[in-house]
Design an enzyme around this catalytic site. Structure first.
Site, PDB file in Angstrom:
ATOM      1  N   GLY A  27      -4.624   5.645   2.186  1.00  9.12           N
ATOM      2  CA  GLY A  27      -4.196   4.305   2.589  1.00  9.12           C
ATOM      3  C   GLY A  27      -5.367   3.478   3.094  1.00  9.12           C
ATOM      4  CG  ASN A  32       6.650   2.107   7.881  1.00  7.04           C
ATOM      5  OD1 ASN A  32       6.136   3.085   8.404  1.00  7.04           O
ATOM      6  ND2 ASN A  32       6.460   1.787   6.617  1.00  7.04           N
ATOM      7  CE1 TYR A  75      -1.563  -2.481   6.229  1.00  2.00           C
ATOM      8  CE2 TYR A  75       0.692  -1.976   6.869  1.00  2.00           C
ATOM      9  CZ  TYR A  75      -0.285  -2.075   5.898  1.00  2.00           C
ATOM     10  OH  TYR A  75       0.003  -1.767   4.600  1.00  2.00           O
ATOM     11  CB  ILE A 108      -0.943   0.050   1.220  1.00  2.00           C
ATOM     12  CG1 ILE A 108      -1.937  -1.116   1.190  1.00  2.00           C
ATOM     13  CG2 ILE A 108      -1.693   1.388   1.244  1.00  2.00           C
ATOM     14  CD1 ILE A 108      -2.922  -1.126   2.363  1.00  2.00           C
ATOM     15  CE1 TYR A 109       5.216   0.185  -0.767  1.00  2.00           C
ATOM     16  CE2 TYR A 109       5.979   0.528  -2.999  1.00  2.00           C
ATOM     17  CZ  TYR A 109       6.103  -0.087  -1.772  1.00  2.00           C
ATOM     18  OH  TYR A 109       7.126  -0.976  -1.560  1.00  2.00           O
TER      19      TYR A 109
END
Length: 172
Positions: A109, A136, A143, A97-98
């Site tokens: 996102g 990150n 998430y 997911i960029y």
């Protein structure tokens, strides 16, 4: 954001995927990695040959997020043999997911993640999994907020540097 549309990508969109991929990866990780490792990774993973193979793989799907006519991010999901690690027939992998940094915090996102959920449900998958770099923290928080839990870790090769990815999974 009501102006954001998500569409499935095809081979004709490869240059768009390449541009977004290179830019977002650089924006996110260049500060934490050497110039040589960054160049090696970008040249190998975002080359036309590599992306052509990925886009044409029958078990991979790409989706591009657009604001009006401008691409601002993309999603790559894998099933079956395209999965990078687990290769669990009952799972969908979110490989990428960029989102361009200018759009961080604007729910792009989240929209791409919701597209991954939609695809997983359409394909009758029982779980979604992914790997995220242990440093990150923004992505890990995202998430976790969306119900993922850590279940393992693996080595992610960034150029010549071996880094740790946390593997996370969500049951559907």
């Amino acid at each position: 954001m009501e102006n954001i549309k998500i569409s499935r990508a095809a081979i004709e969109d490869m240059e768009t995927i390449q541009q977004i991929g290179r830019q977002t990866f650089f924006e996110t990780f260049a500060e934490s990695n050497t110039e040589a490792d960054m160049k090696k990774y970008l040249d190998g993973h975002f080359s036309q040959e590599q992306l052509s193979t990925e886009v044409n793989h029958p078990d991979s799907r790409f989706y591009i997020a657009w604001e009006d006519q401008s691409p601002i991010g993309y999603l790559k999901v894998n099933t079956g043999q395209a999965q990078t690690e687990l290769q669990d027939e009952n799972s969908l992998e979110i490989e990428r997911i960029y989102v361009l940094s200018a759009y961080h915090g604007k729910k792009v996102g989240q929209l791409l993640y919701e597209k991954a959920l939609e695809v997983a449900r359409l394909l009758k998958k029982s779980s979604i999994w992914l790997g995220v770099w242990e440093e990150n923290l923004r992505a890990i928080k995202f998430y976790t907020r969306n119900g993922f839990v850590a279940f393992d870790q693996h080595i992610f090769k960034m150029g010549d540097d071996e880094q740790i990815d946390i593997m996370m999974k969500k049951r559907l």
